[in-house]
Design an enzyme around this catalytic site. Sequence first.
Site, PDB file in Angstrom:
ATOM      1  N   THR A  45       7.537  34.161 -28.344  1.00 21.25           N
ATOM      2  CA  THR A  45       8.106  33.334 -27.277  1.00 21.25           C
ATOM      3  C   THR A  45       8.720  34.165 -26.149  1.00 21.25           C
ATOM      4  O   THR A  45       9.209  35.280 -26.386  1.00 21.25           O
ATOM      5  CB  THR A  45       9.204  32.437 -27.898  1.00 21.25           C
ATOM      6  OG1 THR A  45       9.935  31.803 -26.859  1.00 21.25           O
ATOM      7  CG2 THR A  45      10.199  33.234 -28.731  1.00 21.25           C
ATOM      8  N   ASP A  46       8.783  33.568 -24.967  1.00 19.65           N
ATOM      9  CA  ASP A  46       9.477  34.234 -23.847  1.00 19.65           C
ATOM     10  C   ASP A  46      10.996  34.206 -24.044  1.00 19.65           C
ATOM     11  O   ASP A  46      11.726  34.874 -23.317  1.00 19.65           O
ATOM     12  CB  ASP A  46       9.094  33.588 -22.506  1.00 19.65           C
ATOM     13  CG  ASP A  46       9.431  32.109 -22.406  1.00 19.65           C
ATOM     14  OD1 ASP A  46       9.970  31.544 -23.374  1.00 19.65           O
ATOM     15  OD2 ASP A  46       9.168  31.513 -21.336  1.00 19.65           O
ATOM     16  N   GLU A  47      11.469  33.427 -25.024  1.00 15.06           N
ATOM     17  CA  GLU A  47      12.928  33.331 -25.222  1.00 15.06           C
ATOM     18  C   GLU A  47      13.529  34.643 -25.726  1.00 15.06           C
ATOM     19  O   GLU A  47      14.737  34.833 -25.658  1.00 15.06           O
ATOM     20  CB  GLU A  47      13.269  32.182 -26.169  1.00 15.06           C
ATOM     21  CG  GLU A  47      12.870  30.857 -25.568  1.00 15.06           C
ATOM     22  CD  GLU A  47      13.546  29.653 -26.193  1.00 15.06           C
ATOM     23  OE1 GLU A  47      14.529  29.813 -26.932  1.00 15.06           O
ATOM     24  OE2 GLU A  47      13.069  28.537 -25.920  1.00 15.06           O
ATOM     25  N   TYR A  70      17.545  31.120 -32.928  1.00 13.22           N
ATOM     26  CA  TYR A  70      16.071  31.039 -32.904  1.00 13.22           C
ATOM     27  C   TYR A  70      15.462  32.265 -32.232  1.00 13.22           C
ATOM     28  O   TYR A  70      14.619  32.960 -32.808  1.00 13.22           O
ATOM     29  CB  TYR A  70      15.624  29.763 -32.164  1.00 13.22           C
ATOM     30  CG  TYR A  70      14.192  29.845 -31.695  1.00 13.22           C
ATOM     31  CD1 TYR A  70      13.146  29.858 -32.620  1.00 13.22           C
ATOM     32  CD2 TYR A  70      13.877  29.947 -30.328  1.00 13.22           C
ATOM     33  CE1 TYR A  70      11.825  29.973 -32.193  1.00 13.22           C
ATOM     34  CE2 TYR A  70      12.560  30.052 -29.911  1.00 13.22           C
ATOM     35  CZ  TYR A  70      11.539  30.068 -30.835  1.00 13.22           C
ATOM     36  OH  TYR A  70      10.239  30.191 -30.423  1.00 13.22           O
ATOM     37  N   LYS A  94      13.080  35.381 -33.694  1.00 16.61           N
ATOM     38  CA  LYS A  94      11.742  35.703 -33.195  1.00 16.61           C
ATOM     39  C   LYS A  94      11.700  37.154 -32.699  1.00 16.61           C
ATOM     40  O   LYS A  94      10.720  37.862 -32.919  1.00 16.61           O
ATOM     41  CB  LYS A  94      11.337  34.751 -32.057  1.00 16.61           C
ATOM     42  CG  LYS A  94      11.039  33.339 -32.490  1.00 16.61           C
ATOM     43  CD  LYS A  94       9.883  33.223 -33.474  1.00 16.61           C
ATOM     44  CE  LYS A  94       8.520  33.341 -32.838  1.00 16.61           C
ATOM     45  NZ  LYS A  94       7.418  33.153 -33.836  1.00 16.61           N
TER      46      LYS A  94
END
Length: 333
Positions: free
Chosen positions: A123-125, A147, A151
């Site tokens: 993810t870009d998060e 979260y 990741k």
Amino acid sequence: MKILLTGGAGFMGSNMIHYLLREYQDIEVINFDDLTYAGNLESLTDVAQDPRYTFVKGNIIDTNAVETAIQGVDVVINYAAETHVDRSILDPRAFIDTNIYGVYNILEAVRKHKIHRYIQISTDEVFGAVLEGESDEQSKFEPRSPYSASKAAGDHLCAAYAITYGVPVIVTHSCNFYGPYQFPEKLIPLFTMNLIEGKKVPVYGDGQQVREWIFTHDHCRAVDVIMRKGNPGEIYNIGTGYRVPNLEVIKQMLDLTGRGEEAIEYVLDRPGHDRRYAVNSNKLRTELGWEPQVSFEEGLAKTVEWYKNNPDWINRCRTGEYKEYYLKQYGNK
Ligand code: DAU
């Protein structure tokens, strides 16, 4: 080509299974999924009898189950993950187990069985809030939720296994994806469902947070090209450049469902809410020749139409554990 696709009963995994079976004749897909709350095999009833498709119930945190499932496969694509930020805030434990320990298990099995390619969907998060500009593949990780931290840890393990053991892993960092079959806890499916049913939609804070959106079909095409042409050990960002504040997305949803602004309810903001994400996807475009094909307007219209036509699918998502989560998160509305 034989693919072990983990998390295939979830939103992105099931879309990818449909995509692969539709696009390629010479393909075998094993869907390895533990059918946790967001997994729904009904998303795959149309392919259940396809001889190229097999379902195996299993969890990536189960070392032996991963070891058994991986025998004889060419490629692993890992969609299995705990993905919902709000859930990670309520209870991070499952995120640590699945997104870190589960990835470690896959990496070990890939290493041991000398699997040709492993695609880790991320993810870009992991880059945290990007208040200005864009994050590219070299940007620093600054995760800010349990979260995204989990990741990021999984991605670091992938990078370490590529460097230390030469494991042929490729990591993707995608912007927000949406489309049919998405579990109704994320912005687009939750709000679509509420609007169709005449309920209000809970907007966190001022609704000016910016997200970048990709329709599921374009995401599947990106993962496909990365699997076929991407270089092992590399990282690819996946993005469309379509970046808008949440309220803009919500306005389009109001139009598509014939609801007015009175449906909007401003609620308490998400703790640590990332203000903006923006990924630079030039590498994927210039090196691998990918471009998005579906505009946001078109993708959103298709998505809303799908939810309007599939009330049974929505109702089945809403049993048991989801009901408890919904009440905890939004109260009795
Ligand atoms: O950026 C990619 C990520 O996008 C994925 O890695 C995550 O798995 C996925 O959950 C998603 O994260 P977000 O937090 O951006 O998605 P979500 O749909 O939960 O929220 C989108 C935006 O809408 C965010 O600014 C929070 C806001 N929101 C969300 C919900 C569920 C609301 O205002 N109200 C809500 O009830």
